[in-house]
Design an enzyme around this catalytic site. Structure first.
Site, mmCIF file in Angstrom:
data_model
loop_
_atom_site.group_PDB
_atom_site.id
_atom_site.type_symbol
_atom_site.label_atom_id
_atom_site.label_comp_id
_atom_site.label_asym_id
_atom_site.label_seq_id
_atom_site.Cartn_x
_atom_site.Cartn_y
_atom_site.Cartn_z
ATOM 1 N N PRO A 2 8.768 42.746 22.974
ATOM 2 C CA PRO A 2 7.428 42.303 23.371
ATOM 3 C C PRO A 2 6.397 43.402 23.179
ATOM 4 O O PRO A 2 6.672 44.582 23.396
ATOM 5 C CB PRO A 2 7.613 41.959 24.861
ATOM 6 C CG PRO A 2 9.063 41.645 24.999
ATOM 7 C CD PRO A 2 9.763 42.558 24.036
ATOM 8 N N GLU A 3 5.204 42.991 22.745
ATOM 9 C CA GLU A 3 4.155 43.954 22.444
ATOM 10 C C GLU A 3 3.077 43.934 23.525
ATOM 11 O O GLU A 3 3.197 43.236 24.525
ATOM 12 C CB GLU A 3 3.600 43.670 21.052
ATOM 13 C CG GLU A 3 4.714 43.666 20.015
ATOM 14 C CD GLU A 3 4.244 43.681 18.582
ATOM 15 O OE1 GLU A 3 3.098 44.081 18.314
ATOM 16 O OE2 GLU A 3 5.041 43.289 17.701
ATOM 17 N N LYS A 51 2.697 48.929 26.567
ATOM 18 C CA LYS A 51 3.854 48.076 26.841
ATOM 19 C C LYS A 51 4.421 48.297 28.240
ATOM 20 O O LYS A 51 5.507 47.808 28.552
ATOM 21 C CB LYS A 51 4.937 48.337 25.789
ATOM 22 C CG LYS A 51 4.478 48.054 24.357
ATOM 23 C CD LYS A 51 5.582 48.363 23.362
ATOM 24 C CE LYS A 51 5.099 48.169 21.930
ATOM 25 N NZ LYS A 51 6.175 48.433 20.947
ATOM 26 N N ASN A 163 6.145 45.667 16.151
ATOM 27 C CA ASN A 163 6.439 45.316 14.765
ATOM 28 C C ASN A 163 5.530 44.210 14.228
ATOM 29 O O ASN A 163 5.165 44.212 13.053
ATOM 30 C CB ASN A 163 7.901 44.894 14.650
ATOM 31 C CG ASN A 163 8.484 45.244 13.308
ATOM 32 O OD1 ASN A 163 8.139 46.263 12.735
ATOM 33 N ND2 ASN A 163 9.346 44.397 12.790
ATOM 34 N N ARG A 245 12.625 46.703 12.576
ATOM 35 C CA ARG A 245 12.009 47.744 11.768
ATOM 36 C C ARG A 245 11.434 47.202 10.465
ATOM 37 O O ARG A 245 10.829 47.935 9.702
ATOM 38 C CB ARG A 245 13.029 48.847 11.477
ATOM 39 C CG ARG A 245 13.566 49.518 12.741
ATOM 40 C CD ARG A 245 14.302 50.785 12.428
ATOM 41 N NE ARG A 245 13.428 51.788 11.847
ATOM 42 C CZ ARG A 245 13.855 52.981 11.410
ATOM 43 N NH1 ARG A 245 15.118 53.287 11.491
ATOM 44 N NH2 ARG A 245 13.003 53.837 10.885
#
Length: 257
Positions: A2-3, A51, A163, A245
C-alpha cells in the site's frame, strides 16, 4: 505494498471512528507490547506521514505500517469482523466502535514526544500540509547517478510513493525509469506531478495509465506498454519480484537512456 494514498485514507477512516473518543479496549497482539494498556485515554488525533500511520493519545503514539498485506477496518461493536481473527494484530475499541489492524507489518508504541524519531529521516510527505517540493528536489539531487525509478521509491527523498506511482510519474513526465536523476529533466515538475496524482488518488480516484498495463497500448501513441524489473536480474516468472520491483513504461514515449 500500500502506498501513501491508501494510508492517508485509512487514517481518515480511523479519525472518523476514534478521534475524540475514550478507549475502552486496547489489545496489542504483538509480544513486545502485549502488556500495554491505553484504556481510559482519549484518542486526540489520527494522522499519516507517507506510508506511516499514527493514532495519538495524550501520552502515547501508536505507530503502524501496513507493509505488504496490512489493512485497517472499523466495525460497530458486536459486528462480525470481515477478516480472519487470527490476523488481527491490534484492536482499539470505544463504546461504539472497534478499529482492527489486520496483518500489520509493524506495530509500535512510543511516548508521544518521541513520535518524531519514526519520521525524522523521511523526505517531505507528498500528502502532508507542509509538502515542500523544493526540499524533495534537493534530496533527489544528492545522488545524481541513481536512476529516477529507484530514487522515487526511496522514502528519504519524498514520502508516499510506491511501485504504482513511480511508474505513473515517469510515464506522465515521459522519462524512462532507468534514467539517472541528473538526466531526468525538470525535477521540480516531476515531484509536483507526483504530488498531484497521489493527491488525486487520496481524495478522488486515479486510474493508472501505465502500471499493470503490460502489452496494452500506450494511451498517447499506441505502442505496447513494457514491464521490466529495475536494477534486478531475477527470473521473469518471479511474480513477487515483478509486482514489487517491476516498472511499466512506453518504450516510445519514454526512450531508454
Amino acid at each position: 505494498m500500500p502506498e501513501g494514498d491508501t494510508v492517508y485514507r485509512a487514517a481518515a477512516r480511523l479519525r472518523t471512528a476514534l478521534a475524540g473518543k475514550i478507549l475502552t479496549r486496547s489489545d496489542f497482539r504483538v509480544p513486545r507490547y502485549a502488556t500495554v494498556d491505553l484504556r481510559g485515554q482519549r484518542v486526540e488525533s489520527v494522522g499519516s506521514y507517507g506510508k506511516h500511520l499514527f493514532v495519538r493519545t495524550p501520552t502515547a503514539s501508536i505507530h503502524t505500517h501496513l507493509k505488504m498485506e496490512g489493512l485497517w477496518r472499523t466495525y460497530r461493536c458486536g459486528q462480525r469482523w470481515t477478516q480472519p481473527r487470527a490476523t488481527a494484530r491490534l484492536v482499539l475499541g470505544t463504546e461504539d466502535v472497534e478499529a482492527v489492524g489486520f496483518s500489520l507489518g509493524k506495530v509500535e508504541v512510543f511516548p508521544l514526544a518521541d513520535e518524531h524519531t519514526v519520521i525524522d529521516h523521511l523526505g517531505p510527505d507528498l500528502l502532508g500540509p507542509n509538502w515542500d517540493p523544493a526540499e524533495a528536489v534537493r534530496r533527489l539531487e544528492r545522488y545524481p547517478e541513481q536512476t529516477i525509478g529507484v530514487a522515487l521509491l526511496d522514502q528519504r527523498n519524498l514520502a508516499g510513493i510506491g511501485n504504482i506511482y513511480r511508474s505513473e510519474v515517469c510515464y506522465l513526465r515521459k522519462v524512462h525509469p532507468a534514467t539517472p536523476v541528473r538526466a531526468a529533466g525538470d525535477l521540480l515538475a516531476l515531484v509536483n506531478e507526483a504530488q498531484r496524482i497521489l493527491s488525486k488518488a487520496a481524495h478522488d480516484r486515479y486510474v493508472p495509465l501505465a502500471y499493470m498495463r503490460h502489452n496494452w497500448g500506450c494511451r498517447r501513441c499506441g505502442t505496447r506498454i513494457v514491464r521490466r524489473v529495475l536494477g534486478d536480474t531475477g527470473p521473469e516468472n518471479d511474480r513477487i519480484t515483478q509486482r514489487e520491483r517491476g516498472v511499466w513504461f512506453c518504450p516510445r514515449c519514454q526512450p531508454e537512456p
